[in-house]
Design a protein around this motif. Sequence first.
Motif, PDB file in Angstrom:
ATOM      1  N   TRP A 186      22.717  -3.214  32.773  1.00 50.11           N
ATOM      2  CA  TRP A 186      23.727  -4.425  32.016  1.00 50.11           C
ATOM      3  C   TRP A 186      24.656  -3.704  31.328  1.00 50.11           C
ATOM      4  N   ILE A 187      25.858  -4.381  31.187  1.00 46.80           N
ATOM      5  CA  ILE A 187      26.801  -4.233  30.389  1.00 46.80           C
ATOM      6  C   ILE A 187      27.278  -5.270  29.791  1.00 46.80           C
TER       7      ILE A 187
ATOM      8  N   SER B 202      25.609  -1.444  26.499  1.00 48.47           N
ATOM      9  CA  SER B 202      24.724  -1.246  27.826  1.00 48.47           C
ATOM     10  C   SER B 202      23.319  -0.871  27.539  1.00 48.47           C
ATOM     11  N   THR B 203      22.531  -1.229  28.363  1.00 46.91           N
ATOM     12  CA  THR B 203      21.337  -0.959  28.471  1.00 46.91           C
ATOM     13  C   THR B 203      20.508  -0.559  29.808  1.00 46.91           C
ATOM     14  N   THR B 204      19.498   0.241  29.575  1.00 48.42           N
ATOM     15  CA  THR B 204      18.845   0.630  30.816  1.00 48.42           C
ATOM     16  C   THR B 204      17.785  -0.226  31.174  1.00 48.42           C
TER      17      THR B 204
ATOM     18  N   LYS C 145      24.357  -4.011  37.265  1.00 52.47           N
ATOM     19  CA  LYS C 145      24.483  -2.891  38.057  1.00 52.47           C
ATOM     20  C   LYS C 145      24.944  -3.046  39.666  1.00 52.47           C
ATOM     21  N   PHE C 146      24.460  -4.137  39.807  1.00 56.54           N
ATOM     22  CA  PHE C 146      24.687  -4.842  41.334  1.00 56.54           C
ATOM     23  C   PHE C 146      26.014  -5.187  41.611  1.00 56.54           C
TER      24      PHE C 146
ATOM     25  N   LEU D  88      37.917   0.600  33.444  1.00 57.86           N
ATOM     26  CA  LEU D  88      37.468   1.425  34.273  1.00 57.86           C
ATOM     27  C   LEU D  88      36.083   1.216  34.816  1.00 57.86           C
ATOM     28  N   THR D  89      35.688   1.443  36.055  1.00 55.85           N
ATOM     29  CA  THR D  89      34.579   1.087  36.706  1.00 55.85           C
ATOM     30  C   THR D  89      33.495   2.318  36.306  1.00 55.85           C
ATOM     31  N   VAL D  90      32.154   1.766  36.104  1.00 53.94           N
ATOM     32  CA  VAL D  90      31.243   2.941  35.810  1.00 53.94           C
ATOM     33  C   VAL D  90      29.898   2.665  36.486  1.00 53.94           C
ATOM     34  N   ASN D  91      29.941   2.191  37.518  1.00 56.27           N
ATOM     35  CA  ASN D  91      28.489   1.987  38.188  1.00 56.27           C
ATOM     36  C   ASN D  91      28.077   3.313  38.914  1.00 56.27           C
ATOM     37  N   GLU D  92      28.898   4.033  39.377  1.00 59.42           N
ATOM     38  CA  GLU D  92      28.486   5.418  39.963  1.00 59.42           C
ATOM     39  C   GLU D  92      28.939   6.715  39.103  1.00 59.42           C
ATOM     40  N   PHE D  93      30.347   6.340  38.826  1.00 57.12           N
ATOM     41  CA  PHE D  93      31.010   7.553  37.798  1.00 57.12           C
ATOM     42  C   PHE D  93      32.192   6.864  37.563  1.00 57.12           C
ATOM     43  N   VAL D  94      32.904   7.216  36.678  1.00 59.29           N
ATOM     44  CA  VAL D  94      34.208   6.498  35.804  1.00 59.29           C
ATOM     45  C   VAL D  94      35.113   6.575  37.069  1.00 59.29           C
TER      46      VAL D  94
END
Length: 526
Positions: free
Chosen positions: A136-137, A224-226, A274-275, A283-289
């Motif tokens: 989550w962000i 953000s949190t894991t 994350k979905f 900037l998108t950060v789902n998999e990489f910046v």
Amino acid sequence: MVPGHRERRSGGTFMRFPVIPSPSIELVRKPEESVRLFLGSQTIQDVAEVLEVHPGHLKRWLYVSPGHSGYTIFEIPKKTGGTRRISAPPSSIALLQGKFKTILDLVYQPKNCVFGFVSGRSIVDGASRHKKRARWILNFDLKDFYPSINFGRVFGLFKSLGAGHKAAAIWAHLVTVDKVLPQGACTSPTISNMIARQLDNNMIQLARKYRVTYTRYADDMSLSTTKAYFPAELATMTGTGLDSNNVQLNKPLLEAVASSGFAVNDKKTRLCSKFVRQEVTGLTVNEFVNVRRRFIRQIRSMIHAASTKGLPTAGADHITKWAPSGRVAPEMREPGFNTGNYFLQVIYGKLAFLRMVRGPSDDCYVKLCLKMLAIDPAPPKQILEIKKMYEEFQVFICHASEDKTTVALPLHNALKAAGVVSFIDCEYITWGDSFVEKINHALSRAKIVLVVLSMNSVDKAWPKKEINSALAREIEGSIKVLPLMVGSEDDVAEIKSRLPLLADKLYTKWAGDAALLAEKIKTFLP
């Protein structure tokens, strides 16, 4: 006495001031000494001494002439709607602020969570803190970030650093206009970061307590949190789905912001999982910046327009498109404005941003740069580097530096004379380039790897890496490795014993005839 200076006695000491009506923005004094004088400044004479100007000039620019009241005020549209007020200082004040910024940047010690307006850090670095692992962000902005930093807060900051009451007031007057920190002054970003230090401390404490990652870029805040759920103590989603702008920030978070003298902009708060597409500072950060897909589509569209319509027409169309939104200056619509050059600069600016985010070796970036080569005959250095880097090298010359002038360079020149494109490091790698990146790329583009083997190269780590990489690619069938032995028969025997993978390969001995050898190598090319 220092040439070009005059001395003024004050309080029993001599102070030197440049004899100027228009001083340089560069400080003459050593940075450490300027910082010491700033932290101990007490009077207007002390402030003038720090800024290396005459007190009379300082008084006139700050209090007498149009100077400080001569800010140019204008508004620019925001991407999200509304306008942003810009206050550009007059040249005399901008000069003093430029000097002061140099000192402030030395005084300010940024925390690890701060990425805006900090040397050596960028939005990519900040976004990278949240990439891939965040479930989550939470993103939110501070309301009226610069206007909320008033004269009193800036005055208090300088007093807390050690400046006396009078000096702190002068410093605060220098960097504020209409009693607030202006957006448009070069000192404002650093001062805002210094003022926000308490905010960062509060947010770091919350981040530790609730095990979240916190970053700030100017007024953009990201948490953000894991964990499977975002901590409800900090924020809860009032909307439905996995991506919502309907977010309620809760008491601990709101108190952390409010107690630091700031307020949250409720219109720009977003919580997403994350979905869905997660973003940090755009900037998108789902998999990489990464940048948004529409950003790349926009660059492609602009390059296509430039190649089909021509730069002047494409630039005029671009200006016409964005003029109603206020994103272009009025003078751009005047007759005689160079729309083609303007359009080129816009494209290159977007390409530079793409390069910063995705790297110079990114396939998409490279393809876009190569397309620009067909449009602009005189592109920036970075684009020319792409052209040189992505040439097809027929021969890669692997060698030790000791064999460069006696063997490698004569071979390279002979191959060039024979019409064969060969890679040699001293010609294609310049100061500041990534050595590993250039070498790996050249190896991947070559058809033949000519390995110069001597007693100089067998014990060196880097030639060995190149040889092993070339042999691995030869096994795959993508290149051919040609050993060239340099030295006596005893040297050749020793080299073969140290490099068993090359022991069973046919080799040629170096006899000094580069032209003859180049013609022989040419026969191996397809």
